[in-house]
Design a protein around this motif. Structure first.
Motif, PDB file in Angstrom:
ATOM      1  N   GLU A  54      46.747 -54.759  11.654  1.00 32.73           N
ATOM      2  CA  GLU A  54      48.256 -53.968  11.630  1.00 32.73           C
ATOM      3  C   GLU A  54      47.855 -52.755  12.939  1.00 32.73           C
ATOM      4  OE1 GLU A  54      50.023 -52.473   8.111  1.00 32.73           O
ATOM      5  OE2 GLU A  54      49.429 -54.351   7.188  1.00 32.73           O
ATOM      6  N   THR A  55      49.090 -52.733  13.744  1.00 24.83           N
ATOM      7  CA  THR A  55      49.093 -51.721  14.696  1.00 24.83           C
ATOM      8  C   THR A  55      50.138 -50.809  14.849  1.00 24.83           C
ATOM      9  OG1 THR A  55      49.976 -53.127  16.417  1.00 24.83           O
ATOM     10  CG2 THR A  55      47.602 -53.152  16.461  1.00 24.83           C
ATOM     11  N   PRO A  56      50.356 -50.165  13.580  1.00 23.86           N
ATOM     12  CA  PRO A  56      51.546 -49.318  13.875  1.00 23.86           C
ATOM     13  C   PRO A  56      51.511 -48.058  14.447  1.00 23.86           C
ATOM     14  CG  PRO A  56      50.296 -48.711  11.780  1.00 23.86           C
ATOM     15  CD  PRO A  56      49.601 -50.001  12.477  1.00 23.86           C
ATOM     16  N   ASP A  57      52.458 -47.571  14.992  1.00 21.13           N
ATOM     17  CA  ASP A  57      52.596 -46.432  15.676  1.00 21.13           C
ATOM     18  C   ASP A  57      53.702 -45.254  15.492  1.00 21.13           C
ATOM     19  OD1 ASP A  57      54.915 -47.011  17.574  1.00 21.13           O
ATOM     20  OD2 ASP A  57      53.757 -48.645  18.461  1.00 21.13           O
ATOM     21  N   MET A  58      53.702 -44.345  15.795  1.00 16.43           N
ATOM     22  CA  MET A  58      54.708 -43.120  15.651  1.00 16.43           C
ATOM     23  C   MET A  58      55.882 -43.468  16.305  1.00 16.43           C
ATOM     24  SD  MET A  58      53.591 -41.020  13.508  1.00 16.43           S
ATOM     25  CE  MET A  58      54.405 -39.690  13.782  1.00 16.43           C
ATOM     26  N   PHE A  62      58.794 -50.146  13.104  1.00 19.15           N
ATOM     27  CA  PHE A  62      58.265 -51.588  12.963  1.00 19.15           C
ATOM     28  C   PHE A  62      56.880 -51.575  12.966  1.00 19.15           C
ATOM     29  CE2 PHE A  62      56.912 -55.688  14.262  1.00 19.15           C
ATOM     30  CZ  PHE A  62      57.438 -56.638  13.181  1.00 19.15           C
ATOM     31  N   ASP A  63      56.050 -52.104  12.287  1.00 19.99           N
ATOM     32  CA  ASP A  63      54.764 -52.204  12.235  1.00 19.99           C
ATOM     33  C   ASP A  63      54.236 -53.214  12.894  1.00 19.99           C
ATOM     34  OD1 ASP A  63      54.353 -49.683  10.896  1.00 19.99           O
ATOM     35  OD2 ASP A  63      54.229 -50.468   8.963  1.00 19.99           O
ATOM     36  N   SER A  64      53.753 -53.468  14.059  1.00 22.26           N
ATOM     37  CA  SER A  64      53.313 -54.667  14.667  1.00 22.26           C
ATOM     38  C   SER A  64      51.818 -55.036  14.069  1.00 22.26           C
ATOM     39  CB  SER A  64      53.481 -54.445  16.116  1.00 22.26           C
ATOM     40  OG  SER A  64      52.516 -53.441  16.525  1.00 22.26           O
TER      41      SER A  64
END
Length: 159
Positions: A54-58, A62-64
């Motif tokens: 998982e590569t979520p960002d601020m 959408f959590d890519s």
């Protein structure tokens, strides 16, 4: 698109060794292999899966995800027990290393439907039941390196 049943079509073998670094067996190696299909009652696992990261960002809601490492699901085979012989039990003794080969669409030369799994036998055990069914035993396999998927089935008459 014609559909088919794996039962009666797919062939499964155990090879002690494959000479090629590509892990693709020759026709001679397949011919000399131990046929598992005739006594095979069930197959579990032998599926390559990806452990995504998982590569979520601020900035986004959408959590890519990105592809992570690959692994093979827990794999086992259940066999019908032979009342007289122990050929398969000996070939698949605990600790044995080799290759489980699936010819998914049958022994169709040049078909790109051969999967090769490098394995070590993790355990072998009898199944006990009081039910009215044939005696069975199970082998659990550890897949020890990257499998080869979708390789061409070697043509008849090739070394």
């Amino acid at each position: 698109m014609p559909r088919f049943s794996r039962k009666g079509t797919t062939k499964v073998f155990f090879l002690e060794d494959i000479a090629a670094e590509s892990l693709i067996p020759t026709r001679a190696e397949l011919t000399d292999a131990t046929a598992l299909s005739p006594q095979l009652a069930a197959v579990e696992g032998f599926q390559l899966t990806n452990n995504e990261i998982e590569t979520p960002d601020m900035e986004h809601t959408f959590d890519s995800k990105i592809p992570g490492s690959d692994s093979v699901s827990d794999s086992s085979m259940t066999f019908y027990e032979d009342e007289d012989a122990a050929t398969l039990e000996e070939a698949l003794a605990k600790g044995t290393t080799g290759f489980v080969v699936f010819l998914r669409k049958g022994d169709v030369p040049t078909s790109k439907s051969m999967d090769v799994f490098p394995v070590r036998v993790a355990s072998q055990s009898s199944e006990y039941t009081v039910e009215n069914e044939s005696a069975k035993w199970q082998v659990v396999f550890s897949v020890i390196s990257q499998p080869v998927l979708g390789a061409a089935v070697p043509a008849a008459g090739t070394p």
